[in-house]
Design an enzyme around this catalytic site. Structure first.
Site, PDB file in Angstrom:
ATOM      1  N   ASN A 268      42.106  48.749  34.628  1.00 26.54           N
ATOM      2  CA  ASN A 268      42.028  47.436  36.503  1.00 26.54           C
ATOM      3  C   ASN A 268      42.524  46.566  35.866  1.00 26.54           C
ATOM      4  O   ASN A 268      43.450  46.925  35.071  1.00 26.54           O
ATOM      5  CB  ASN A 268      40.615  46.634  37.329  1.00 26.54           C
ATOM      6  CG  ASN A 268      40.200  46.464  35.200  1.00 26.54           C
ATOM      7  OD1 ASN A 268      40.272  45.668  34.606  1.00 26.54           O
ATOM      8  ND2 ASN A 268      38.544  46.116  35.799  1.00 26.54           N
TER       9      ASN A 268
ATOM     10  N   LYS B 212      38.967  50.846  48.593  1.00 29.85           N
ATOM     11  CA  LYS B 212      39.069  49.721  47.834  1.00 29.85           C
ATOM     12  C   LYS B 212      39.453  49.423  47.269  1.00 29.85           C
ATOM     13  O   LYS B 212      39.342  51.160  46.255  1.00 29.85           O
ATOM     14  CB  LYS B 212      37.616  49.174  47.442  1.00 29.85           C
ATOM     15  CG  LYS B 212      37.748  47.524  46.173  1.00 29.85           C
ATOM     16  CD  LYS B 212      36.977  47.266  46.128  1.00 29.85           C
ATOM     17  CE  LYS B 212      35.768  48.002  45.076  1.00 29.85           C
ATOM     18  NZ  LYS B 212      34.643  46.996  44.366  1.00 29.85           N
TER      19      LYS B 212
ATOM     20  N   LYS C 266      42.716  48.025  43.768  1.00 29.73           N
ATOM     21  CA  LYS C 266      43.105  47.333  42.517  1.00 29.73           C
ATOM     22  C   LYS C 266      43.976  45.959  42.518  1.00 29.73           C
ATOM     23  O   LYS C 266      44.859  46.680  43.380  1.00 29.73           O
ATOM     24  CB  LYS C 266      43.001  47.748  41.062  1.00 29.73           C
ATOM     25  CG  LYS C 266      41.855  48.139  40.773  1.00 29.73           C
ATOM     26  CD  LYS C 266      40.427  47.673  40.236  1.00 29.73           C
ATOM     27  CE  LYS C 266      39.403  48.439  40.210  1.00 29.73           C
ATOM     28  NZ  LYS C 266      38.139  47.794  40.125  1.00 29.73           N
TER      29      LYS C 266
ATOM     30  N   ASP D 256      40.322  44.479  44.625  1.00 24.42           N
ATOM     31  CA  ASP D 256      39.491  43.883  43.902  1.00 24.42           C
ATOM     32  C   ASP D 256      40.015  43.229  42.465  1.00 24.42           C
ATOM     33  O   ASP D 256      41.354  43.837  41.784  1.00 24.42           O
ATOM     34  CB  ASP D 256      38.552  45.154  43.057  1.00 24.42           C
ATOM     35  CG  ASP D 256      37.813  44.255  42.546  1.00 24.42           C
ATOM     36  OD1 ASP D 256      37.274  43.628  41.925  1.00 24.42           O
ATOM     37  OD2 ASP D 256      36.418  45.805  41.653  1.00 24.42           O
ATOM     38  N   ALA D 257      39.786  41.991  41.837  1.00 20.78           N
ATOM     39  CA  ALA D 257      41.329  40.912  40.987  1.00 20.78           C
ATOM     40  C   ALA D 257      39.633  41.358  39.816  1.00 20.78           C
ATOM     41  O   ALA D 257      41.053  41.144  38.096  1.00 20.78           O
ATOM     42  CB  ALA D 257      41.480  39.891  42.150  1.00 20.78           C
ATOM     43  N   ASN D 258      39.307  42.158  39.504  1.00 23.98           N
ATOM     44  CA  ASN D 258      38.211  42.181  38.360  1.00 23.98           C
ATOM     45  C   ASN D 258      38.623  40.767  37.197  1.00 23.98           C
ATOM     46  O   ASN D 258      38.642  41.168  36.501  1.00 23.98           O
ATOM     47  CB  ASN D 258      38.237  43.398  37.502  1.00 23.98           C
ATOM     48  CG  ASN D 258      38.125  44.690  38.264  1.00 23.98           C
ATOM     49  OD1 ASN D 258      39.031  44.972  39.186  1.00 23.98           O
ATOM     50  ND2 ASN D 258      36.910  45.361  38.163  1.00 23.98           N
TER      51      ASN D 258
ATOM     52  N   GLU E 287      37.691  40.694  45.981  1.00 24.82           N
ATOM     53  CA  GLU E 287      36.523  40.739  45.182  1.00 24.82           C
ATOM     54  C   GLU E 287      37.107  40.233  43.762  1.00 24.82           C
ATOM     55  O   GLU E 287      37.906  40.200  43.535  1.00 24.82           O
ATOM     56  CB  GLU E 287      36.077  42.547  44.708  1.00 24.82           C
ATOM     57  CG  GLU E 287      34.548  42.416  44.407  1.00 24.82           C
ATOM     58  CD  GLU E 287      34.239  43.903  44.423  1.00 24.82           C
ATOM     59  OE1 GLU E 287      34.418  44.266  45.384  1.00 24.82           O
ATOM     60  OE2 GLU E 287      33.907  44.516  43.095  1.00 24.82           O
TER      61      GLU E 287
ATOM     62  N   GLU F 243      29.404  41.392  40.358  1.00 21.79           N
ATOM     63  CA  GLU F 243      28.606  42.642  39.537  1.00 21.79           C
ATOM     64  C   GLU F 243      28.477  42.394  38.549  1.00 21.79           C
ATOM     65  O   GLU F 243      27.835  43.147  37.959  1.00 21.79           O
ATOM     66  CB  GLU F 243      29.472  43.654  39.769  1.00 21.79           C
ATOM     67  CG  GLU F 243      31.024  43.137  38.849  1.00 21.79           C
ATOM     68  CD  GLU F 243      31.742  44.012  39.492  1.00 21.79           C
ATOM     69  OE1 GLU F 243      32.345  44.206  40.809  1.00 21.79           O
ATOM     70  OE2 GLU F 243      32.074  45.106  38.345  1.00 21.79           O
TER      71      GLU F 243
ATOM     72  N   HIS G 104      26.452  46.920  43.482  1.00 20.46           N
ATOM     73  CA  HIS G 104      27.956  47.317  42.751  1.00 20.46           C
ATOM     74  C   HIS G 104      27.203  49.210  41.949  1.00 20.46           C
ATOM     75  O   HIS G 104      25.544  49.142  41.663  1.00 20.46           O
ATOM     76  CB  HIS G 104      28.162  46.803  41.256  1.00 20.46           C
ATOM     77  CG  HIS G 104      28.934  47.460  40.262  1.00 20.46           C
ATOM     78  ND1 HIS G 104      28.900  47.229  39.063  1.00 20.46           N
ATOM     79  CD2 HIS G 104      30.314  46.993  40.688  1.00 20.46           C
ATOM     80  CE1 HIS G 104      30.247  47.941  38.467  1.00 20.46           C
ATOM     81  NE2 HIS G 104      31.056  47.602  39.498  1.00 20.46           N
TER      82      HIS G 104
ATOM     83  N   TYR H  24      32.633  56.675  43.380  1.00 19.46           N
ATOM     84  CA  TYR H  24      33.987  56.427  42.684  1.00 19.46           C
ATOM     85  C   TYR H  24      33.917  58.094  43.282  1.00 19.46           C
ATOM     86  O   TYR H  24      33.883  58.494  41.376  1.00 19.46           O
ATOM     87  CB  TYR H  24      33.074  55.576  41.267  1.00 19.46           C
ATOM     88  CG  TYR H  24      32.777  54.566  41.379  1.00 19.46           C
ATOM     89  CD1 TYR H  24      33.285  53.625  41.674  1.00 19.46           C
ATOM     90  CD2 TYR H  24      31.502  54.103  40.054  1.00 19.46           C
ATOM     91  CE1 TYR H  24      33.393  52.507  41.436  1.00 19.46           C
ATOM     92  CE2 TYR H  24      31.601  53.083  40.067  1.00 19.46           C
ATOM     93  CZ  TYR H  24      32.404  52.124  40.776  1.00 19.46           C
ATOM     94  OH  TYR H  24      31.838  50.709  40.480  1.00 19.46           O
TER      95      TYR H  24
END
Lengths: 388, 388
Positions: B19, B181, B183, B212-214, B238, B264, B321, B342
């Site tokens: 990610n 979703k 990344k 999702d930017a983690n 996210e 999460e 999550h 996933y």
């Protein structure tokens, strides 16, 4: 120059003491040893540290992922600029590699204990006590020969009488301490107040007594205790509630004018930042007690000082938690408010070392290279055994 | 009726994905098995769960202190009122005994994974799928046959082209998913926006795509990304920043009107409470993604729901999550917004089980007793082996 081995061992610390929240019968500490190939007096130099007393074993994260990561780093990548010593911050960055954000408690103690062991090694390579290395690097060279030191005592013990408690406190004063701390929250409030009054009879000055509730209270109880003890005008009222319940801290700070103290159960500079943003802690009086081995070590403590200062606190507001050689060197080296001492509790991990004596409330600093665990006869045999 | 053994094993999950923040090459999960003496079909019933994918091993706290504590509890002390089954909340209280406040990440995953394994066992004793047990107890008996389910995909892979990314997304749609979703934050913002545009060409409706930017961005970057993607009108944005950087969340929420998602990487109901108090999260649109095995399991999730509702969120704002059977049963059983999936990543721990199929964006729920890991042929052999 390289780190050849990183070893860890978790040892039990038999006690029969309790605070308001729990029994400390089964507590443990994890010793970390960082072995180098730097030879002095025919032997390799080794850095030692142990993890915060009162929390879990931290062996597994050291063994499973932190030590392998550090040992895999190319040696020169973790040297200082001159190549004459290790750079603890570079080693810290290696230890943190690929750790996921959030949940600092997953690794902050493993990484923090390793970090302090690295600092012990770095000071031994410089052939100076760690407090001197820290003062030279981070406190304008203001090297101290003593540091203010108070006793974290006054525990609840089975069968204890008021007389026993007073005798304990008399013993600390006779040993050279001038400031004492005692537990509250383990009995009904009126009984705890009687205990405080009994100790004040021994110590005299109420500014030389602090109380510690070990996070036991809910909001209403925390405020009630504050109101009951406010007339005593104590040095501080420590950990009234859950360490991350900022709203209760704010309510207590509004209801209780004398100093508060907290933060020994925060695990990172980030958690401290949030605490100071939201808890209503007052920079002109309240006390910050981050525990260095619990919260990323001395490399983490550099950020702690920065964040505290950003929020208006001075270094004198900082008293590192944990009555041991690590807190002693850190308090002295950074010029903090002082450090804690736990005489006679926590077995081999309690107390300082044979070089340290107490005079008028100050601890005379050790002069051995590093932290000086080698001069601590209850503990050092375990350290020697784990590396042999 | 008693728990006879608690076993744990940490297994590697080989992946080549990344990610924005890190490589997931070395990630692991810890499986926990709770063995009972309740016999069905000639065999003892056993509850299973595994810990949050993407964090550390949680074997040590289970083995060293949590399992011994639970096994030492008198069996009747952890029964339900009728004495017909175990009470997971009573077992949770035993697991927490003498743990120090603060630092939830020290044990929340060990205790949470054990807690979900206990719930698996409890549902097996009731001979019902776990989602049904949860719906009967906590959602007015509103038992579902399907639950909304989106794909957590769009990872960065070595050598990946835009075409590869589009093909991945086409595959998910063909498999029956309707919401995807992907990344962001791993490339320059302009390049990430091109990736989003490419995926939107495949999926059509921008409300069916989340990013999702983690946690990769600082405040300025998080706001810049928000401003760049706001015109797309995506389903959610996210984890723009550090999970405990509430001030940055607040700044992003002020600058970015469409929905945000997070949580999460919070480890406890307490951490969620602080997040909702200070982050500026908006109960009319933002999404809460607590990971149940990471944050004290289903016993913890009951508090999560309570806290979210206290702050004005509905159950539909909650998407647990972790794309696995645990999230599936929890989302369905509590009537939450939906769950994650996933497909094709995280090895044996990825995906649901052989009973689950996808139709128009919904997962058809499994009907085996408990969670149904027994019907997951990539994973169950490891579980069987660890108990043999």
């Amino acid at each position: 120059m390289r780190i050849t081995k990183i070893l860890e061992r978790t040892i039990p610390l038999a006690t029969n003491i309790s605070n308001s929240a729990r029994s400390l019968q089964d507590i443990r500490t994890t010793i970390v040893a960082v072995v180098s190939d730097v030879i002095r007096g025919g032997k390799p130099l080794i850095g030692f540290a142990f993890s915060s007393i009162g929390r879990a074993s931290h062996s597994a994260p050291v063994r499973e992922r932190i030590a392998p990561r550090v040992l895999a780093a190319p040696p020169e990548s973790v040297f200082n600029a001159a190549g004459t010593n290790f750079d603890p911050d570079k080693l810290h960055a290696v230890a943190m590699k690929n750790e996921k954000l959030g949940g600092d408690a997953e690794r902050s103690a493993a990484i923090g204990t390793l970090n302090i062991a690295v600092w012990d090694l770095v000071a031994k390579i410089e052939e100076k006590p760690l407090h001197q290395v820290l003062a030279e690097r981070f406190n304008g060279g203001d090297v101290q020969d003593r540091v203010f030191c108070y006793v974290g005592g006054g525990w609840y013990r089975p069968g204890q009488t008021t007389q026993d408690l007073q005798d304990e406190m008399r013993g600390h004063l006779a040993a050279g301490y001038s400031m004492l701390k005692m537990k509250v929250g383990g009995l009904a409030l009126a009984e705890d107040c009687k205990r405080i009054e009994a100790v004040l009879k021994v110590i005299g000055d109420s500014k030389s007594l602090a109380v510690d509730a070990n996070c036991i209270f809910d909001r209403q109880q925390a405020i009630a205790c504050g109101k009951a003890i406010a007339p005593f005008g104590l040095r501080w009222y420590e950990e009234p509630c859950h360490p991350q319940d900022y709203e209760t801290y704010k309510a207590v700070a509004e209801a209780y004018a004398p100093p508060l103290a907290s933060c020994e159960n925060l695990f990172s500079p980030r958690e401290l930042e949030n605490f100071l943003l939201y808890s209503g802690f007052r920079s002109d009086r309240d006390i910050i007690q981050i525990d260095p081995p619990l919260a990323y070590g001395i490399s983490g403590y550099l950020r702690v000082i920065e964040i505290a200062q950003k929020h208006g606190f001075t270094r004198k507001s900082l008293f590192p938690h944990g009555g041991n050689l690590m807190g002693l060197h850190i308090a002295a080296g950074f010029g903090l408010g002082g450090c804690e001492s736990y005489p006679g509790v926590f077995g081999a991990a309690g107390g300082f070392n044979d070089e340290v004596s107490l005079q008028n409330g100050y601890a005379i600093l050790p002069q051995s290279p590093g932290l000086g665990f080698e001069m601590k006869p209850e503990l050092f045999p375990m350290m020697r055994e784990m590396i042999s």
